[in-house]
Design a protein around this motif. Structure first.
Motif, PDB file in Angstrom:
ATOM      1  N   LYS A 175       0.830  -1.212   0.000  1.00 57.20           N
ATOM      2  CA  LYS A 175       0.000   0.000   0.000  1.00 57.20           C
ATOM      3  C   LYS A 175       0.858   1.254   0.000  1.00 57.20           C
ATOM      4  N   LEU A 176       1.945   1.226   0.761  1.00 56.26           N
ATOM      5  CA  LEU A 176       2.857   2.377   0.793  1.00 56.26           C
ATOM      6  C   LEU A 176       3.554   2.532  -0.554  1.00 56.26           C
ATOM      7  N   ILE A 177       3.942   1.409  -1.153  1.00 56.09           N
ATOM      8  CA  ILE A 177       4.578   1.456  -2.478  1.00 56.09           C
ATOM      9  C   ILE A 177       3.632   2.107  -3.481  1.00 56.09           C
ATOM     10  N   GLU A 178       2.361   1.675  -3.478  1.00 51.05           N
ATOM     11  CA  GLU A 178       1.377   2.223  -4.410  1.00 51.05           C
ATOM     12  C   GLU A 178       1.186   3.724  -4.183  1.00 51.05           C
ATOM     13  N   LYS A 179       1.070   4.118  -2.920  1.00 49.26           N
ATOM     14  CA  LYS A 179       0.860   5.529  -2.592  1.00 49.26           C
ATOM     15  C   LYS A 179       2.036   6.386  -3.036  1.00 49.26           C
ATOM     16  N   ARG A 180       3.239   5.949  -2.715  1.00 49.50           N
ATOM     17  CA  ARG A 180       4.434   6.735  -3.069  1.00 49.50           C
ATOM     18  C   ARG A 180       4.661   6.775  -4.571  1.00 49.50           C
ATOM     19  N   ARG A 181       4.381   5.666  -5.238  1.00 49.32           N
ATOM     20  CA  ARG A 181       4.570   5.657  -6.690  1.00 49.32           C
ATOM     21  C   ARG A 181       3.543   6.551  -7.386  1.00 49.32           C
ATOM     22  N   GLU A 182       2.364   6.666  -6.833  1.00 52.69           N
ATOM     23  CA  GLU A 182       1.384   7.605  -7.384  1.00 52.69           C
ATOM     24  C   GLU A 182       1.898   9.037  -7.259  1.00 52.69           C
ATOM     25  N   GLN A 183       2.540   9.360  -6.136  1.00 50.98           N
ATOM     26  CA  GLN A 183       3.137  10.689  -5.964  1.00 50.98           C
ATOM     27  C   GLN A 183       4.247  10.914  -6.986  1.00 50.98           C
ATOM     28  N   ILE A 184       5.045   9.884  -7.197  1.00 48.90           N
ATOM     29  CA  ILE A 184       6.146   9.978  -8.155  1.00 48.90           C
ATOM     30  C   ILE A 184       5.608  10.180  -9.563  1.00 48.90           C
ATOM     31  N   ILE A 185       4.569   9.434  -9.925  1.00 44.46           N
ATOM     32  CA  ILE A 185       3.970   9.547 -11.256  1.00 44.46           C
ATOM     33  C   ILE A 185       3.466  10.963 -11.495  1.00 44.46           C
ATOM     34  N   GLU A 186       2.719  11.508 -10.539  1.00 47.84           N
ATOM     35  CA  GLU A 186       2.154  12.849 -10.704  1.00 47.84           C
ATOM     36  C   GLU A 186       3.250  13.896 -10.863  1.00 47.84           C
ATOM     37  N   ALA A 187       4.287  13.782 -10.066  1.00 43.16           N
ATOM     38  CA  ALA A 187       5.392  14.744 -10.158  1.00 43.16           C
ATOM     39  C   ALA A 187       6.139  14.599 -11.473  1.00 43.16           C
ATOM     40  N   ALA A 188       6.368  13.355 -11.883  1.00 40.42           N
ATOM     41  CA  ALA A 188       7.149  13.101 -13.089  1.00 40.42           C
ATOM     42  C   ALA A 188       6.407  13.539 -14.348  1.00 40.42           C
ATOM     43  N   VAL A 189       5.103  13.304 -14.387  1.00 41.66           N
ATOM     44  CA  VAL A 189       4.318  13.680 -15.569  1.00 41.66           C
ATOM     45  C   VAL A 189       4.492  15.166 -15.866  1.00 41.66           C
ATOM     46  N   ASP A 190       4.339  15.983 -14.854  1.00 46.14           N
ATOM     47  CA  ASP A 190       4.460  17.434 -15.048  1.00 46.14           C
ATOM     48  C   ASP A 190       5.852  17.807 -15.547  1.00 46.14           C
ATOM     49  N   LEU A 191       6.863  17.197 -14.972  1.00 48.24           N
ATOM     50  CA  LEU A 191       8.237  17.491 -15.391  1.00 48.24           C
ATOM     51  C   LEU A 191       8.511  16.995 -16.812  1.00 48.24           C
ATOM     52  N   PHE A 192       8.082  15.779 -17.113  1.00 50.65           N
ATOM     53  CA  PHE A 192       8.317  15.219 -18.446  1.00 50.65           C
ATOM     54  C   PHE A 192       7.623  16.048 -19.522  1.00 50.65           C
ATOM     55  N   ILE A 193       6.411  16.510 -19.215  1.00 47.71           N
ATOM     56  CA  ILE A 193       5.651  17.293 -20.187  1.00 47.71           C
ATOM     57  C   ILE A 193       6.330  18.632 -20.447  1.00 47.71           C
ATOM     58  N   HIS A 194       6.787  19.288 -19.398  1.00 49.14           N
ATOM     59  CA  HIS A 194       7.331  20.648 -19.547  1.00 49.14           C
ATOM     60  C   HIS A 194       8.828  20.683 -19.878  1.00 49.14           C
ATOM     61  N   LYS A 195       9.577  19.666 -19.458  1.00 46.88           N
ATOM     62  CA  LYS A 195      11.020  19.681 -19.709  1.00 46.88           C
ATOM     63  C   LYS A 195      11.468  18.605 -20.691  1.00 46.88           C
ATOM     64  N   GLY A 196      10.645  17.571 -20.817  1.00 45.83           N
ATOM     65  CA  GLY A 196      11.051  16.426 -21.616  1.00 45.83           C
ATOM     66  C   GLY A 196      11.684  15.366 -20.730  1.00 45.83           C
ATOM     67  N   PHE A 197      11.575  14.135 -21.154  1.00 44.71           N
ATOM     68  CA  PHE A 197      12.091  13.019 -20.366  1.00 44.71           C
ATOM     69  C   PHE A 197      13.602  13.126 -20.169  1.00 44.71           C
ATOM     70  N   HIS A 198      14.329  13.380 -21.237  1.00 45.34           N
ATOM     71  CA  HIS A 198      15.790  13.358 -21.162  1.00 45.34           C
ATOM     72  C   HIS A 198      16.372  14.512 -20.357  1.00 45.34           C
ATOM     73  N   LYS A 199      15.700  15.649 -20.342  1.00 43.02           N
ATOM     74  CA  LYS A 199      16.216  16.804 -19.604  1.00 43.02           C
ATOM     75  C   LYS A 199      15.803  16.807 -18.131  1.00 43.02           C
ATOM     76  N   THR A 200      14.903  15.924 -17.777  1.00 43.70           N
ATOM     77  CA  THR A 200      14.467  15.820 -16.383  1.00 43.70           C
ATOM     78  C   THR A 200      15.399  14.881 -15.630  1.00 43.70           C
ATOM     79  N   THR A 201      15.812  15.277 -14.442  1.00 42.26           N
ATOM     80  CA  THR A 201      16.697  14.440 -13.632  1.00 42.26           C
ATOM     81  C   THR A 201      15.902  13.738 -12.535  1.00 42.26           C
ATOM     82  N   THR A 202      16.454  12.637 -12.054  1.00 42.23           N
ATOM     83  CA  THR A 202      15.793  11.931 -10.955  1.00 42.23           C
ATOM     84  C   THR A 202      15.768  12.804  -9.699  1.00 42.23           C
TER      85      THR A 202
END
Length: 210
Positions: A16-43
């Protein structure tokens, strides 16, 4: 046969914690990938936007490619869930098709930036993960094949078996068209007008007149 999902290792044992945290990661990453691109976004940027330290981020994923995979899988899950809901509709195949097409286009409208992201960045995934993502796309298309065959069986849809796969792919393109061409189509059609017109055009050649 259902495509086997890629397993992403986690140092955390609580599902359950894995699912919750990964949902947070997905939401944050989507915004970054859309605005900066996958390759220019850092972990590190993904971790910061998720509210984690970089060390905490790596407790839930192993690489930036894992994050992109999770984003793609999340979008496909939403699409498939909505379409599966549509095919539980009780009625002839032609009516189920109308409900499913409406669901497809509405979801595409709601997650349009994410759909664009899939098509732009899927090539950045490792081969195994890319294969899974593409198979998920085929599985969603197969839902429309199922609906078309239902209509053929109950006599509400007129077509031939050899055309079913082509028609199912054409239907997917109708949904994707609103994503890729909305910048110009929205000048002339509301979302509902687009849905109604495309439904009319689709059914013109396959519906059986009562």
């Amino acid at each position: 046969m259902k495509e086997r999902k890629k397993t992403i290792p986690s140092l955390v044992k609580d599902p359950k914690l894995i699912e919750k945290r990964r949902e947070q990661i997905i939401e944050a990453a989507v915004d970054l990938f859309i605005h900066k691109g996958f390759h220019k976004t850092t972990t590190r940027e993904i971790a910061r936007a998720s509210g984690f330290s970089i060390g905490t981020l790596y407790e839930y994923i192993e690489s930036k490619e894992d994050v992109l995979y999770l984003v793609c899988d999340s979008i496909h899950n939403e699409l498939e869930e909505r379409l599966r809901e549509a095919i539980t509709y009780k009625g002839p195949g032609i009516k189920v098709l109308k409900v499913a097409l409406r669901s497809l286009i509405r979801v595409m409208d709601q997650v349009n930036d994410r759909v664009l992201l899939i098509y732009q960045e899927t090539k950045s995934l490792p081969k195994e993960a890319m294969s899974y993502v593409l198979r998920r796309e085929e599985a969603i298309t197969a839902i429309f094949e199922e609906i078309l065959r239902k209509g053929m069986e109950d006599g509400s849809i007129r077509t031939e078996e050899r055309h079913v796969k082509l028609m199912a792919n054409n239907i997917m393109v109708l949904g994707e068209m609103w994503v890729f061409r909305r910048w110009t189509l929205a000048k002339h059609y509301t979302l509902e007008e687009y849905i109604e017109k495309q439904t009319d055009l689709l059914l013109r050649d396959i519906s059986v007149e009562e």
